[in-house]
Enzyme design. Structure first.
Site, PDB file in Angstrom:
ATOM      1  N   ARG A   1     -46.730  32.913   3.684  1.00  0.00           N
ATOM      2  CA  ARG A   1     -47.005  33.144   5.093  1.00  0.00           C
ATOM      3  C   ARG A   1     -45.714  33.418   5.874  1.00  0.00           C
ATOM      4  O   ARG A   1     -44.883  34.190   5.464  1.00  0.00           O
ATOM      5  CB  ARG A   1     -47.822  31.994   5.646  1.00  0.00           C
ATOM      6  CG  ARG A   1     -49.222  31.886   5.020  1.00  0.00           C
ATOM      7  CD  ARG A   1     -50.053  30.825   5.681  1.00  0.00           C
ATOM      8  NE  ARG A   1     -51.465  30.984   5.340  1.00  0.00           N
ATOM      9  CZ  ARG A   1     -52.441  30.305   5.910  1.00  0.00           C
ATOM     10  NH1 ARG A   1     -52.171  29.434   6.862  1.00  0.00           N
ATOM     11  NH2 ARG A   1     -53.687  30.497   5.554  1.00  0.00           N
ATOM     12  N   SER A   2     -45.517  32.739   7.011  1.00  0.00           N
ATOM     13  CA  SER A   2     -44.374  33.092   7.866  1.00  0.00           C
ATOM     14  C   SER A   2     -43.029  32.641   7.329  1.00  0.00           C
ATOM     15  O   SER A   2     -41.999  32.998   7.897  1.00  0.00           O
ATOM     16  CB  SER A   2     -44.572  32.544   9.279  1.00  0.00           C
ATOM     17  OG  SER A   2     -45.494  33.347   9.989  1.00  0.00           O
ATOM     18  N   ALA A   3     -43.003  31.881   6.238  1.00  0.00           N
ATOM     19  CA  ALA A   3     -41.718  31.634   5.584  1.00  0.00           C
ATOM     20  C   ALA A   3     -41.119  32.958   5.111  1.00  0.00           C
ATOM     21  O   ALA A   3     -39.908  33.057   4.871  1.00  0.00           O
ATOM     22  CB  ALA A   3     -41.885  30.664   4.423  1.00  0.00           C
TER      23      ALA A   3
ATOM     24  N   LYS B   1     -40.612  35.411   6.978  1.00  0.00           N
ATOM     25  CA  LYS B   1     -39.728  35.905   8.037  1.00  0.00           C
ATOM     26  C   LYS B   1     -38.262  35.581   7.770  1.00  0.00           C
ATOM     27  O   LYS B   1     -37.372  36.365   8.103  1.00  0.00           O
ATOM     28  CB  LYS B   1     -40.145  35.333   9.393  1.00  0.00           C
ATOM     29  CG  LYS B   1     -41.470  35.848   9.938  1.00  0.00           C
ATOM     30  CD  LYS B   1     -41.763  35.243  11.306  1.00  0.00           C
ATOM     31  CE  LYS B   1     -42.999  35.836  11.968  1.00  0.00           C
ATOM     32  NZ  LYS B   1     -44.255  35.379  11.357  1.00  0.00           N
TER      33      LYS B   1
END
Length: 391
Positions: A66-68, A70
């Site tokens: 997921r947003s890890a 980024k």
């Protein structure tokens, strides 16, 4: 609980916390890896590969983070800047002329990374099929008017961050962010089999990437956005007209994260896939050498973790802190120490580094919860690392 792997002397508290995550917090399958000064000191895995299955998690099992994602994608922009190919204080429109439309001519590359660009929402959300086309997100952002005057406030860009960054990378290098990560980050670090943005068919066919899913509610976390959030946060997520709800709905409905087409695509905000070692080794190479490879020079490392945005977040509706592409230690996203930087994934995953202690951390799981920036399982492991350092 049958836990596999090893911990170096002194890091036994991390193993104990990992076991408790399964016994008390409902963990189904997960792995955690910690490096210190470029050396692996924790390497643990347990449970099932799939959240709804029975096959055991293996050392090389990977999960969507997921947003890890980024934090890995941000390194691309910063490494391009270090090489002189991208100027952080240049207008985005210098590299992407069409972007300047609708009042965006003054948006800086820096503001894409520090979440001050004012573009967390799309007035016309993309369908899942449109989101997988690398042209459609950037086209939507060209047509978008900022939600606030760029640079005057900050608000987390949960989905649009990826299209903004990916198009910049394409305009500068001619390659997508996923291709750049594969050639300039994963390959030098020996992570070609541990870290991807755009899962290769050859890896998908092996079944190494587990199926992810939602877990039942757990006890409240000790920090960050709580399962039982304060009223203003709950209202923001419930209100279809709020920036919060609209930002997370930039793709509507959200794609099935187990869909092979979704995993094969490259969305730098949301769909990176990694092993725990892939995340931890990546962060270890940001703050020091790992087998002779270092990704950030000293000036780039300092820039990545220098505070760029802090205070009320217009999207997350809590106080957040950001450097250049990274969340910084704070109440909304507690890391190891005030000097730490990294990025959580919604509902579970976490990767970060702390240059002062030399710690790099990677946690991946197949079970996601409602937490946004601080999951109780990850936080328990971070607390255990802190205890181990104190001896």
């Amino acid at each position: 609980m049958d836990v596999n792997g090893t911990v170096a002397e002194g890091f036994e508290p991390v193993r104990a916390a990992f076991v408790r995550n399964f016994e008390a917090l409902g963990e189904r399958g997960a792995a955690v890896v910690v490096y210190r000064h470029g050396r692996r000191v924790v390497d643990l895995w347990a449970g099932t590969r799939d959240v709804d299955g029975t096959e055991p998690w293996q050392r090389d099992t990977a999960q969507i983070v997921r947003s890890a994602t980024k934090g890995v994608a941000a390194a691309v922009a910063l490494m391009l800047a270090e090489r002189g190919e991208l100027e952080l204080d240049a207008p985005v429109g210098r590299y992407w002329p069409e972007f300047k439309a609708h009042g965006k001519d003054g948006v800086l590359v820096r503001q894409v990374l520090n979440h001050r660009a004012g573009l967390p929402v799309l007035d016309h959300p993309l369908t899942p099929a449109e989101a997988l086309d690398p042209r459609r997100g950037p086209e939507a952002l060209v047509a978008q008017t900022p939600a606030w005057e760029p640079g005057t406030a900050h608000g987390y860009h949960p989905l649009t961050y990826g299209w903004l960054l990916d198009e910049l990378v394409r305009r500068v290098t001619g390659r997508g962010t996923g291709e750049w990560i594969a050639s300039d980050i994963a390959a030098p670090l020996g992570l070609a089999g541990d870290l991807w943005l755009g899962l290769p068919d050859s890896v998908a066919a092996t079944g190494r990437v587990g199926r992810a899913g939602r877990l039942a509610a757990a006890p409240e976390p000790t920090g960050g956005l709580r399962v039982r959030a304060k009223r203003s946060v709950t209202e923001a997520y419930d209100d279809p007209d709020s920036l919060t709800r609209r930002a997370f709905a930039a793709i509507t409905p959200f794609p099935d994260q187990n869909d092979p087409a979704y995993r094969a695509s490259a969305l730098p905000a949301t769909n990176g896939i990694a092993t725990a070692d892939g995340l931890a080794r990546f962060y270890a190479a940001l703050v020091g050498e790992v087998d002779g490879v270092r990704l950030f020079g000293p000036a780039t490392l300092a820039a990545a973790r220098a505070e760029e945005s802090s205070g009320p977040d217009r999207v997350l509706v809590v106080n957040t802190r950001f450097g250049l592409g990274y969340m910084l230690h704070g109440a909304a996203s507690p890391l190891l120490a005030p000097t730490s930087f990294g990025h959580p994934g919604r509902g579970g995953p976490l990767g970060f580094a702390d240059p002062e202690s030399g710690i790099a951390f990677g946690y991946v799981t197949n079970g996601y919860r409602k937490t946004v920036t601080a999951d109780p399982r990850a936080q328990a492991l971070v607390a255990a690392v802190k205890a181990a350092l104190k001896g």
